[in-house]
Design a protein around this motif. Structure first.
Motif, PDB file in Angstrom:
ATOM      1  N   SER A  20       0.899  -1.323  -0.134  1.00 16.35           N
ATOM      2  CA  SER A  20       0.063   0.011   0.069  1.00 16.35           C
ATOM      3  C   SER A  20       0.913   1.376   0.003  1.00 16.35           C
ATOM      4  N   VAL A  21       0.576   2.247  -0.616  1.00 18.65           N
ATOM      5  CA  VAL A  21       1.119   3.603  -0.709  1.00 18.65           C
ATOM      6  C   VAL A  21       1.113   4.134   0.782  1.00 18.65           C
ATOM      7  N   PRO A  22       2.460   4.394   1.255  1.00 19.74           N
ATOM      8  CA  PRO A  22       2.524   4.940   2.648  1.00 19.74           C
ATOM      9  C   PRO A  22       1.827   6.520   2.585  1.00 19.74           C
ATOM     10  N   HIS A  23       1.203   6.631   3.909  1.00 17.59           N
ATOM     11  CA  HIS A  23       0.581   8.048   3.778  1.00 17.59           C
ATOM     12  C   HIS A  23       0.983   8.743   5.206  1.00 17.59           C
ATOM     13  N   ASN A  24       2.055   8.159   5.774  1.00 19.16           N
ATOM     14  CA  ASN A  24       2.713   8.881   6.982  1.00 19.16           C
ATOM     15  C   ASN A  24       4.180   8.309   7.162  1.00 19.16           C
ATOM     16  N   LYS A  26       5.678   6.748   9.695  1.00 23.27           N
ATOM     17  CA  LYS A  26       5.627   5.475  10.023  1.00 23.27           C
ATOM     18  C   LYS A  26       5.544   4.451   9.160  1.00 23.27           C
ATOM     19  N   GLN A  27       4.576   4.442   8.153  1.00 21.30           N
ATOM     20  CA  GLN A  27       4.190   3.484   7.230  1.00 21.30           C
ATOM     21  C   GLN A  27       5.383   3.506   6.147  1.00 21.30           C
ATOM     22  N   TYR A  28       6.086   4.853   6.078  1.00 20.43           N
ATOM     23  CA  TYR A  28       7.237   4.954   5.057  1.00 20.43           C
ATOM     24  C   TYR A  28       8.443   4.298   5.639  1.00 20.43           C
ATOM     25  N   LYS A  29       8.700   4.486   7.159  1.00 21.13           N
ATOM     26  CA  LYS A  29       9.759   3.684   7.380  1.00 21.13           C
ATOM     27  C   LYS A  29       9.573   2.186   7.502  1.00 21.13           C
ATOM     28  N   LYS A  30       8.500   1.736   7.714  1.00 24.28           N
ATOM     29  CA  LYS A  30       8.230   0.351   7.613  1.00 24.28           C
ATOM     30  C   LYS A  30       8.333  -0.232   6.252  1.00 24.28           C
ATOM     31  N   LEU A  31       8.343   0.464   5.242  1.00 24.53           N
ATOM     32  CA  LEU A  31       8.407   0.168   3.905  1.00 24.53           C
ATOM     33  C   LEU A  31      10.020   0.128   3.711  1.00 24.53           C
ATOM     34  N   LEU A  32      10.555   0.948   4.297  1.00 25.00           N
ATOM     35  CA  LEU A  32      12.255   1.233   4.128  1.00 25.00           C
ATOM     36  C   LEU A  32      12.825  -0.157   4.543  1.00 25.00           C
ATOM     37  N   LYS A  33      12.279  -0.403   5.620  1.00 20.52           N
ATOM     38  CA  LYS A  33      12.918  -1.918   6.166  1.00 20.52           C
ATOM     39  C   LYS A  33      12.570  -3.121   5.441  1.00 20.52           C
ATOM     40  N   VAL A  34      11.488  -2.927   4.812  1.00 22.83           N
ATOM     41  CA  VAL A  34      10.851  -3.962   4.021  1.00 22.83           C
ATOM     42  C   VAL A  34      11.916  -4.033   2.621  1.00 22.83           C
ATOM     43  N   LEU A  35      12.173  -3.046   2.240  1.00 18.59           N
ATOM     44  CA  LEU A  35      13.006  -2.649   0.977  1.00 18.59           C
ATOM     45  C   LEU A  35      14.414  -3.251   1.405  1.00 18.59           C
ATOM     46  N   ASP A  36      14.869  -2.927   2.449  1.00 19.93           N
ATOM     47  CA  ASP A  36      16.297  -3.340   2.775  1.00 19.93           C
ATOM     48  C   ASP A  36      16.127  -4.779   2.807  1.00 19.93           C
ATOM     49  N   GLU A  37      15.351  -5.349   3.558  1.00 24.39           N
ATOM     50  CA  GLU A  37      15.274  -6.945   3.569  1.00 24.39           C
ATOM     51  C   GLU A  37      15.162  -7.553   2.193  1.00 24.39           C
ATOM     52  N   LEU A  38      14.225  -7.030   1.237  1.00 25.16           N
ATOM     53  CA  LEU A  38      14.289  -7.539  -0.102  1.00 25.16           C
ATOM     54  C   LEU A  38      15.599  -7.532  -0.801  1.00 25.16           C
ATOM     55  N   GLU A  63       7.392   7.087  -4.529  1.00 20.67           N
ATOM     56  CA  GLU A  63       6.151   8.047  -4.714  1.00 20.67           C
ATOM     57  C   GLU A  63       5.880   8.806  -3.577  1.00 20.67           C
ATOM     58  N   TYR A  64       6.130   8.343  -2.374  1.00 25.14           N
ATOM     59  CA  TYR A  64       6.191   8.897  -0.901  1.00 25.14           C
ATOM     60  C   TYR A  64       7.304  10.099  -1.046  1.00 25.14           C
ATOM     61  N   GLU A  65       8.518   9.832  -1.358  1.00 23.51           N
ATOM     62  CA  GLU A  65       9.518  10.536  -1.359  1.00 23.51           C
ATOM     63  C   GLU A  65       9.349  12.007  -2.062  1.00 23.51           C
ATOM     64  N   ASN A  66       8.704  11.536  -3.328  1.00 19.84           N
ATOM     65  CA  ASN A  66       8.492  12.789  -4.170  1.00 19.84           C
ATOM     66  C   ASN A  66       7.678  13.661  -3.654  1.00 19.84           C
ATOM     67  N   ASP A  67       6.590  13.213  -3.077  1.00 18.69           N
ATOM     68  CA  ASP A  67       5.210  14.051  -2.388  1.00 18.69           C
ATOM     69  C   ASP A  67       5.898  14.654  -1.120  1.00 18.69           C
ATOM     70  N   HIS A  68       6.810  14.171  -0.483  1.00 13.29           N
ATOM     71  CA  HIS A  68       7.150  14.702   1.080  1.00 13.29           C
ATOM     72  C   HIS A  68       8.595  15.180   1.301  1.00 13.29           C
ATOM     73  N   PHE A  69       9.618  15.197   0.346  1.00 14.07           N
ATOM     74  CA  PHE A  69      10.965  15.471   0.666  1.00 14.07           C
ATOM     75  C   PHE A  69      11.004  16.549  -0.623  1.00 14.07           C
ATOM     76  N   ILE A  70      12.022  17.437  -0.366  1.00 12.95           N
ATOM     77  CA  ILE A  70      12.516  18.069  -1.359  1.00 12.95           C
ATOM     78  C   ILE A  70      13.447  17.151  -2.401  1.00 12.95           C
ATOM     79  N   GLN A  71      13.347  17.500  -3.487  1.00  9.72           N
ATOM     80  CA  GLN A  71      14.220  16.690  -4.382  1.00  9.72           C
ATOM     81  C   GLN A  71      15.377  17.531  -4.827  1.00  9.72           C
ATOM     82  N   PRO A  72      16.641  17.029  -4.962  1.00  8.35           N
ATOM     83  CA  PRO A  72      17.836  17.582  -5.109  1.00  8.35           C
ATOM     84  C   PRO A  72      17.796  18.325  -6.630  1.00  8.35           C
ATOM     85  N   ASN A  73      18.465  19.410  -6.828  1.00  6.62           N
ATOM     86  CA  ASN A  73      18.448  20.027  -7.956  1.00  6.62           C
ATOM     87  C   ASN A  73      16.838  20.478  -8.371  1.00  6.62           C
TER      88      ASN A  73
END
Length: 133
Positions: A20-24, A26-38, A63-73
């Protein structure tokens, strides 16, 4: 098609947190851990059975990072609009830039930020002045 949906429905409660798309944060950080494991599991093996899942989780994170973080450049105007949105600011909240006419011209791309305005924005949003250059 109905058969596929029924299959997904039967396991959705078990996989929804990683598909599922992370909306906060906490969900984002959980997905980061899943990505590391994968990444540990799949590595560079594009034929690994979990490679499509790795790609999907990566896309959800992006998708989450594009909406919630300033992108370099990013363009200074895009950064300013992003910070305004994140802080729920309107044009009236940027009085330190000048008159409402000046602020409007900046936000419409008709005028560039000057050094004084960049310093004021950096202070206001607690960011490096370089994000506006």
């Amino acid at each position: 098609m109905i058969l596929e949906i029924e299959k997904v429905k039967n396991v959705w409660h078990e996989v929804k947190d990683i598909l599922s798309v992370p909306h906060n944060e906490k969900q984002y950080k959980k997905l980061l851990k899943v990505l590391d494991e994968l990444i540990d599991e799949v590595g560079n093996n594009e034929k690994h059975p979990l490679a499509p899942l790795l790609e999907t989780v990566g896309n959800l994170i992006e998708e989450y990072e594009n909406d919630h973080f300033i992108q370099p450049n990013s363009e200074p105007l895009d950064v300013l609009k992003f910070l305004m949105k994140e802080n729920q600011f309107t044009q009236k909240d940027l009085a330190e830039l000048g008159s409402q006419g000046v602020v409007s011209e900046i936000l419409n791309g008709k005028r560039e930020l000057n050094v004084r305005q960049i310093k004021a924005l950096a202070l206001k949003f607690s960011v490096s002045p370089s994000v506006f250059i």
